[in-house]
Scaffold this motif. Sequence first.
Motif, short mmCIF file in Angstrom:
data_model
loop_
_atom_site.label_atom_id
_atom_site.label_comp_id
_atom_site.label_asym_id
_atom_site.label_seq_id
_atom_site.Cartn_x
_atom_site.Cartn_y
_atom_site.Cartn_z
N SER A 66 -15.97 44.39 17.79
CA SER A 66 -16.31 45.74 17.33
C SER A 66 -15.67 46.06 15.99
N ASN A 67 -14.48 45.51 15.74
CA ASN A 67 -13.81 45.73 14.46
C ASN A 67 -14.61 45.15 13.30
N GLN A 68 -15.32 44.05 13.56
CA GLN A 68 -15.99 43.34 12.48
C GLN A 68 -17.16 44.09 11.87
N ILE A 69 -17.57 45.20 12.47
CA ILE A 69 -18.72 45.92 11.91
C ILE A 69 -18.33 47.23 11.23
N GLN A 70 -17.07 47.60 11.26
CA GLN A 70 -16.66 48.94 10.83
C GLN A 70 -16.96 49.25 9.37
N VAL A 71 -16.77 48.26 8.49
CA VAL A 71 -16.95 48.54 7.07
C VAL A 71 -18.12 47.75 6.48
N SER A 72 -19.07 47.42 7.32
CA SER A 72 -20.26 46.72 6.84
C SER A 72 -21.31 47.71 6.35
N SER A 73 -22.02 47.31 5.31
CA SER A 73 -23.09 48.14 4.78
C SER A 73 -24.42 47.88 5.48
N LEU A 74 -24.51 46.70 6.11
CA LEU A 74 -25.74 46.30 6.80
C LEU A 74 -25.39 45.55 8.07
N LEU A 75 -26.09 45.86 9.16
CA LEU A 75 -25.94 45.17 10.44
C LEU A 75 -27.24 44.45 10.75
N VAL A 76 -27.17 43.14 10.96
CA VAL A 76 -28.35 42.33 11.25
C VAL A 76 -28.31 41.90 12.72
N LEU A 77 -29.33 42.30 13.47
CA LEU A 77 -29.39 42.02 14.90
C LEU A 77 -29.97 40.63 15.14
N ASN A 98 -25.00 39.10 23.62
CA ASN A 98 -23.61 38.98 24.09
C ASN A 98 -22.70 40.08 23.56
N TRP A 99 -23.28 41.13 22.98
CA TRP A 99 -22.48 42.20 22.40
C TRP A 99 -21.53 42.79 23.45
N GLN A 100 -20.23 42.82 23.10
CA GLN A 100 -19.16 43.38 23.92
C GLN A 100 -19.07 42.72 25.31
N LYS A 101 -19.40 41.43 25.35
CA LYS A 101 -19.19 40.62 26.54
C LYS A 101 -18.16 39.53 26.24
N ALA A 121 -29.72 50.52 23.41
CA ALA A 121 -28.35 50.85 23.85
C ALA A 121 -27.31 50.25 22.91
N VAL A 122 -27.52 48.99 22.51
CA VAL A 122 -26.59 48.35 21.59
C VAL A 122 -26.61 49.05 20.23
N ILE A 123 -27.79 49.40 19.75
CA ILE A 123 -27.89 50.10 18.46
C ILE A 123 -27.13 51.42 18.49
N GLU A 124 -27.23 52.14 19.60
CA GLU A 124 -26.50 53.41 19.73
C GLU A 124 -25.00 53.19 19.66
N GLU A 125 -24.51 52.12 20.29
CA GLU A 125 -23.08 51.80 20.22
C GLU A 125 -22.68 51.45 18.79
N LEU A 126 -23.53 50.70 18.11
CA LEU A 126 -23.23 50.31 16.73
C LEU A 126 -23.16 51.53 15.82
N GLY A 177 -20.75 32.15 16.74
CA GLY A 177 -22.04 31.92 17.38
C GLY A 177 -23.04 33.06 17.24
N ALA A 178 -22.69 34.10 16.48
CA ALA A 178 -23.59 35.25 16.35
C ALA A 178 -24.83 34.92 15.51
N GLY A 179 -24.71 33.93 14.62
CA GLY A 179 -25.85 33.58 13.77
C GLY A 179 -25.58 33.74 12.29
N LYS A 180 -24.30 33.66 11.89
CA LYS A 180 -23.96 33.84 10.47
C LYS A 180 -24.59 32.76 9.59
#
Length: 298
Positions: A140-151, A128-131, A164-169, A12-15
């Motif tokens: 959180s594991n799904q972003i570890q080796v990504s080259s780009l993060l799309v909000l 819904n990040w980390q909810k 705040a979410v960007i800082e966590e990312l 449901g994130a928007g892939k």
Amino acid sequence: MEAIITIVGFLGAGKTTLLKYLIKNYEAKGWKPFVILNDYENAYLDAQQLTDQMELKSIKALSGSCICCSGIVELRNIVNRIPERENGITLIEANGTSDACSLMEFLGVGINERFLPPIQVSVIDVKNWQKRGEHNTLESNQIQVSSLLVLTHLDEISSDKQIAVIEELKKLNPTAKITTMADLDVVFLPELIPSNNVVHKFNHLKSHWASCSVDLPNLPDVDCIYEICNALPKSILRVKGCTKVDKDENYTYFERKPDGQIHVRPFNGVPVTGAKLLTIGLGSEPVLLKEAIKKSLA
């Protein structure tokens, strides 16, 4: 050489929204995308929803397996069999429980030399990040080796929450570029380089969720769709269905996302699998789905 872009992110994130955006923009710029879709149940339904943008022969549905583990060999074989074309680009949408780290570790092994090393894009549901409760580790594991993060899901989100979410990312993945869908320039994606971040492993098999599907009869009205979705427990994270409603000769597609929102829209064409109701998550059993359908018709 042809770029391979994998899209990962929680259910449901928007892939799929991002995938459609990429298809539209690459085709407008003269690129020729080939798309691979992976899901636990009936990825063919999702594949048909893309045929208003591209030909079905350029879409491959990989259903019933997880491409980061049991389905990785089949995925690699599909990629290697993609027809060569000028300005080609391959887009892979992984299912919502994929171990993104393992996917990137294994996908690049054995790929034909005409392909560039795969790069990964993570879709982040800011609202819904980390909810996700017990699924926070997976998210959180799904972003570890990504080259780009799309909000995504930025409506009604304060600037403080977004910051705040960007800082966590950034703590989880200090090297990834971060952008929104509105600011995304598709031209620079093939120029991204694979991440070399240190991976924090987790037991991915715990994230393999139950899934099932049953035949769905014609429904007398749209209210039945909402009754079916609301009758299924919250432990079921994703509900999808396709059938005819009332006297409409065309098919209707619907889904209930992890946050409980229900979306109904026209289906593109006739489902190759027939009318279906399918679910992903704890409690996904045919008897439960059939009971929900029975109650809605009563």
